[in-house]
Enzyme design. Structure first.
Site, PDB file in Angstrom:
ATOM      1  N   ASP A  39      21.810  88.176 -42.716  1.00 15.81           N
ATOM      2  CA  ASP A  39      21.863  88.095 -41.344  1.00 15.81           C
ATOM      3  C   ASP A  39      21.325  86.257 -40.858  1.00 15.81           C
ATOM      4  O   ASP A  39      21.683  85.349 -41.762  1.00 15.81           O
ATOM      5  CB  ASP A  39      19.975  88.216 -42.177  1.00 15.81           C
ATOM      6  CG  ASP A  39      19.516  89.459 -42.128  1.00 15.81           C
ATOM      7  OD1 ASP A  39      20.250  90.023 -42.407  1.00 15.81           O
ATOM      8  OD2 ASP A  39      18.281  89.504 -42.314  1.00 15.81           O
ATOM      9  N   GLU A  79      15.769  87.637 -38.703  1.00 18.01           N
ATOM     10  CA  GLU A  79      15.129  86.685 -38.570  1.00 18.01           C
ATOM     11  C   GLU A  79      15.184  85.966 -38.332  1.00 18.01           C
ATOM     12  O   GLU A  79      15.019  84.133 -38.311  1.00 18.01           O
ATOM     13  CB  GLU A  79      15.398  86.625 -40.315  1.00 18.01           C
ATOM     14  CG  GLU A  79      13.543  85.592 -40.718  1.00 18.01           C
ATOM     15  CD  GLU A  79      13.505  86.534 -42.038  1.00 18.01           C
ATOM     16  OE1 GLU A  79      12.648  85.897 -43.244  1.00 18.01           O
ATOM     17  OE2 GLU A  79      14.180  87.026 -42.889  1.00 18.01           O
TER      18      GLU A  79
END
Length: 253
Positions: A39, A79
């Protein structure tokens, strides 16, 4: 990276440049480099609390800028965590998180859910990784903005997150397995490593029966294998429970 730049631009547009202390990467970006399935993990330190409208605007923007994690998706999952500086400096446990976007909640966002402020032990780990990485995408160096987190708070934050991880074992198998390995590794060594390095450490200490599951998670994370779990499915839960027991033993010492 253009995607990261787009996310930082969104944050500036929504919160206002004057209300942002800094934007800092954490996770894989500062623990050995991004892997094929990593991520983009960012911590935003803000000067003031967010409004409901700002949280909604961030969510809407991130739904477009963040990849879902599906095979062939050109965008990486994002995120994004927002914390107000006065809520995390001076440090106090559990810290308050102002906003967090993560792809594991995409379906909930699409149904109208917006992330709300609240206590977030996981910020202990994020702040620690940010300080270790010492990289600023916006604003001053992180050690001018953040206080170090006591190791005991990092450890209890990791342990606090285990039940939520186990609840996602069936839907986010690879990430849960690698995160459990990192928690085990960190509690045993006192260091926070990349997920693949943690898997290497754990694989050397796992009984043979529990190695195939973590070896698959590591290989997929590094882009060496395609993701599939049907052939190993009966071994996933026993592996996770074994690692959780090891975590529990370390947490009680």
């Amino acid at each position: 990276m253009a995607q990261t730049d787009d996310v930082v631009r969104l944050v500036r547009d929504v919160l206002g440049a004057g209300d942002i202390v800094g934007v800092y990467p954490h996770g894989s970006a500062v623990l050995g480099g991004l892997r094929p399935h990593s991520d983009i993990d960012l911590l935003v330190v803000a000067r003031r609390r967010t409004t409901a409208g700002q949280r909604q605007a961030l969510t809407d923007g991130l739904l477009a800028l963040s990849g879902s994690g599906a095979p062939g998706e050109p965008l990486r999952p994002v995120e994004l965590t927002v914390a107000v500086q006065d809520d995390i400096r001076p440090w106090a446990y559990p810290p308050r998180c102002e906003f967090q976007y993560g792809e594991w909640l995409r379906d909930a966002y699409l149904r109208g859910r917006t992330p709300e402020p609240g206590a977030s032990p996981d910020l202990a780990l994020l702040v620690t990784m940010v300080l270790r990485g010492s990289v600023a995408l916006l604003g001053p160096d992180p050690d001018q903005v953040l206080d170090p987190v006591p190791p005991a708070d990092v450890a209890r934050a990791m342990v606090a997150g285990v039940p939520e991880l186990l609840a996602e074992l069936g839907t986010d198998t690879r990430n849960v397995l690698l995160t459990l390995a990192r928690i085990w590794t960190s509690l045993a060594t006192g260091d926070i490593t990349s997920k693949d390095a943690a898997a290497d450490w754990a694989l050397a200490r796992l009984p043979a029966v529990h190695r195939p599951v973590l070896a698959r998670a590591r290989a997929v994370y590094l882009g060496e294998e395609e993701e599939r779990w049907d052939d190993l499915l009966p071994q996933v839960e026993p592996h996770a429970q074994y690692v959780v027991r090891r975590i529990g033993r370390l947490a009680t010492h």
